[in-house]
Design a protein around this motif. Structure first.
Motif, PDB file in Angstrom:
ATOM      1  N   PRO A   7       0.828  -1.201   0.000  1.00 39.08           N
ATOM      2  CA  PRO A   7       0.000   0.000   0.000  1.00 39.08           C
ATOM      3  C   PRO A   7       0.870   1.261   0.000  1.00 39.08           C
ATOM      4  O   PRO A   7       1.964   1.269   0.557  1.00 39.08           O
ATOM      5  CB  PRO A   7      -0.800  -0.107   1.299  1.00 39.08           C
ATOM      6  N   ASN A   8       0.374   2.309  -0.634  1.00 38.50           N
ATOM      7  CA  ASN A   8       1.036   3.612  -0.620  1.00 38.50           C
ATOM      8  C   ASN A   8       0.196   4.517   0.262  1.00 38.50           C
ATOM      9  O   ASN A   8      -0.878   4.963  -0.143  1.00 38.50           O
ATOM     10  CB  ASN A   8       1.156   4.162  -2.036  1.00 38.50           C
ATOM     11  N   SER A   9       0.676   4.779   1.464  1.00 38.99           N
ATOM     12  CA  SER A   9      -0.114   5.555   2.422  1.00 38.99           C
ATOM     13  C   SER A   9      -0.321   7.000   1.985  1.00 38.99           C
ATOM     14  O   SER A   9      -1.309   7.627   2.351  1.00 38.99           O
ATOM     15  CB  SER A   9       0.546   5.514   3.805  1.00 38.99           C
ATOM     16  N   THR A  10       0.551   7.533   1.156  1.00 41.33           N
ATOM     17  CA  THR A  10       0.416   8.905   0.688  1.00 41.33           C
ATOM     18  C   THR A  10      -0.693   9.051  -0.340  1.00 41.33           C
ATOM     19  O   THR A  10      -1.548   9.921  -0.224  1.00 41.33           O
ATOM     20  CB  THR A  10       1.744   9.392   0.062  1.00 41.33           C
TER      21      THR A  10
ATOM     22  N   GLN B 243      -3.374  -0.409  -8.300  1.00 35.95           N
ATOM     23  CA  GLN B 243      -4.775  -0.070  -8.038  1.00 35.95           C
ATOM     24  C   GLN B 243      -4.787   1.325  -7.430  1.00 35.95           C
ATOM     25  O   GLN B 243      -4.183   1.568  -6.386  1.00 35.95           O
ATOM     26  CB  GLN B 243      -5.410  -1.070  -7.081  1.00 35.95           C
ATOM     27  N   SER B 244      -5.487   2.238  -8.098  1.00 34.33           N
ATOM     28  CA  SER B 244      -5.562   3.608  -7.607  1.00 34.33           C
ATOM     29  C   SER B 244      -6.459   3.690  -6.376  1.00 34.33           C
ATOM     30  O   SER B 244      -7.153   2.736  -6.027  1.00 34.33           O
ATOM     31  CB  SER B 244      -6.098   4.538  -8.699  1.00 34.33           C
TER      32      SER B 244
END
Length: 179
Positions: free
Chosen positions: A40-43, A72-73
């Motif tokens: 996951p990209n927390s930003t 996945q956006s």
């Protein structure tokens, strides 16, 4: 009596081995599912899904390592690609095109090229390639898999097969659904 039983058992064994059966085993699907890494990209709120690598070697001694990868956006929109790392000796091949099930792929991209150490067999080369795939294409191949052929300017051709079990396990990890 012993000979008849032996002949029957041997015949059944040979019949079972005569073709490469495409029956999907639950353990293979689950192995891919469990081995798919989610980052996951927390930003941005996006996620990256990296499937486990499939490793093979062809007749031309090309080491083939390939896997599915997707983004996945935050909005849930997914994009898919097949990442292919080809490692070989001798001269740089300069892979420049791909055919997906005998149709030219317009989404073929060379990500990187690298020349490595040289030894008695020659110098080692690596080419990292990417082929974009649609969600519909992958979901349509959950029963039979798909083949891709990658060609180079030097005349080399590499054929890769992504099995149905791999696609099912990967999509199960990405979508959270069984296929």
């Amino acid at each position: 009596m012993y000979r008849i039983v032996l002949v029957v058992a041997l015949s059944i064994g040979l019949l079972a081995c005569r073709s490469n059966d495409s029956v999907v085993s639950a353990w293979e699907v689950n192995d891919v599912y469990r081995s798919t890494m989610v980052t996951p990209n927390s930003t941005s709120g996006a996620k990256t899904f990296q499937g486990p690598a499939i490793n093979t070697m062809d007749a031309a001694n090309t080491y083939e390592m390939f896997s599915l990868r997707s983004e996945q956006s935050k909005d849930g929109v997914k994009s898919y690609e097949l990442m292919v790392m080809l490692t070989y000796f001798s001269a740089l091949r300069n892979y420049d095109s791909a055919s997906l099930e005998n149709m030219p792929s317009t989404t073929f991209k060379v990500v990187s090229k690298e020349s490595g150490a040289c030894e008695d067999r020659g110098c080692m080369f690596k080419e990292l390639l990417s082929i974009r795939l649609s969600d519909e294409f992958l979901k349509d191949r959950t029963k039979k898999g798909f083949q891709i052929s990658i060609s180079s300017k030097a005349g080399a051709k590499t054929d890769l097969f992504v099995p149905a079990q791999y696609i099912q396990g990967y999509l199960k990890a990405v979508d959270g659904t069984s296929y």
